[in-house]
Design a protein around this motif. Structure first.
Motif, PDB file in Angstrom:
ATOM      1  N   ASN A  18       0.888  -1.185   0.062  1.00  0.00           N
ATOM      2  CA  ASN A  18      -0.129   0.023  -0.036  1.00  0.00           C
ATOM      3  C   ASN A  18       0.836   1.299  -0.041  1.00  0.00           C
ATOM      4  OD1 ASN A  18      -2.506  -1.517   0.491  1.00  0.00           O
ATOM      5  ND2 ASN A  18      -1.508  -1.933   2.354  1.00  0.00           N
ATOM      6  N   ASP A  19       0.206   2.187  -0.298  1.00  0.00           N
ATOM      7  CA  ASP A  19       1.025   3.695  -0.454  1.00  0.00           C
ATOM      8  C   ASP A  19       1.310   3.944   1.373  1.00  0.00           C
ATOM      9  OD1 ASP A  19       0.540   4.082  -2.848  1.00  0.00           O
ATOM     10  OD2 ASP A  19      -0.962   5.563  -2.760  1.00  0.00           O
ATOM     11  N   SER A  75       3.858   2.276  -3.384  1.00  0.00           N
ATOM     12  CA  SER A  75       4.256   0.826  -3.130  1.00  0.00           C
ATOM     13  C   SER A  75       5.591   0.567  -3.770  1.00  0.00           C
ATOM     14  CB  SER A  75       3.280  -0.190  -3.334  1.00  0.00           C
ATOM     15  OG  SER A  75       3.639  -1.580  -2.776  1.00  0.00           O
ATOM     16  N   THR A  77      -2.116   2.557   5.338  1.00  0.00           N
ATOM     17  CA  THR A  77      -2.535   1.296   5.604  1.00  0.00           C
ATOM     18  C   THR A  77      -1.373   0.062   5.477  1.00  0.00           C
ATOM     19  OG1 THR A  77      -4.759   1.780   4.346  1.00  0.00           O
ATOM     20  CG2 THR A  77      -4.305  -0.585   4.861  1.00  0.00           C
TER      21      THR A  77
END
Length: 103
Positions: A43-44, A68, A94
């Motif tokens: 995730n970012d 990512s 996240t």
């Protein structure tokens, strides 16, 4: 300046260089030439990189999104007086998983 290598998997602020008493301080200096932050998560990651006096923050970058598998490299105006400031990275997002390297 010694090299600092750190991995973080929690969404919180992390102190990489601690503000020191000038007479008793030890550890890495505030003489930084480069900071690399890689996002190892699927995730970012959203990061804040800043100096902290204990009551005031001075940001190198704030709410910077690292996709990512990508990395953020900071190379300008990074040195600071570690008798006055702590150097911190705050990692949000996240499932955060970042590696920070300071040279």
């Amino acid at each position: 300046m010694s090299v600092v290598y750190e991995n973080y998997v929690s969404a919180s602020a992390h102190t990489l260089i601690t503000k020191e008493n000038p007479r008793t301080g030890t550890g890495p200096s505030g003489d930084i030439s480069c900071v690399s932050i890689s996002n190892n998560s699927a995730n970012d990651a959203t990061v804040h990189v800043y100096l902290d006096t204990g009551s005031t923050q001075y940001y190198f970058c704030k709410n910077t999104v690292i996709p990512s598998g990508a990395a953020l490299v900071l190379k300008d105006n990074l040195s600071f007086d570690k008798n006055k400031y702590s150097f911190k990275v705050h990692n949000t997002g996240t499932s955060p998983d970042i590696t920070v390297i300071i040279k």
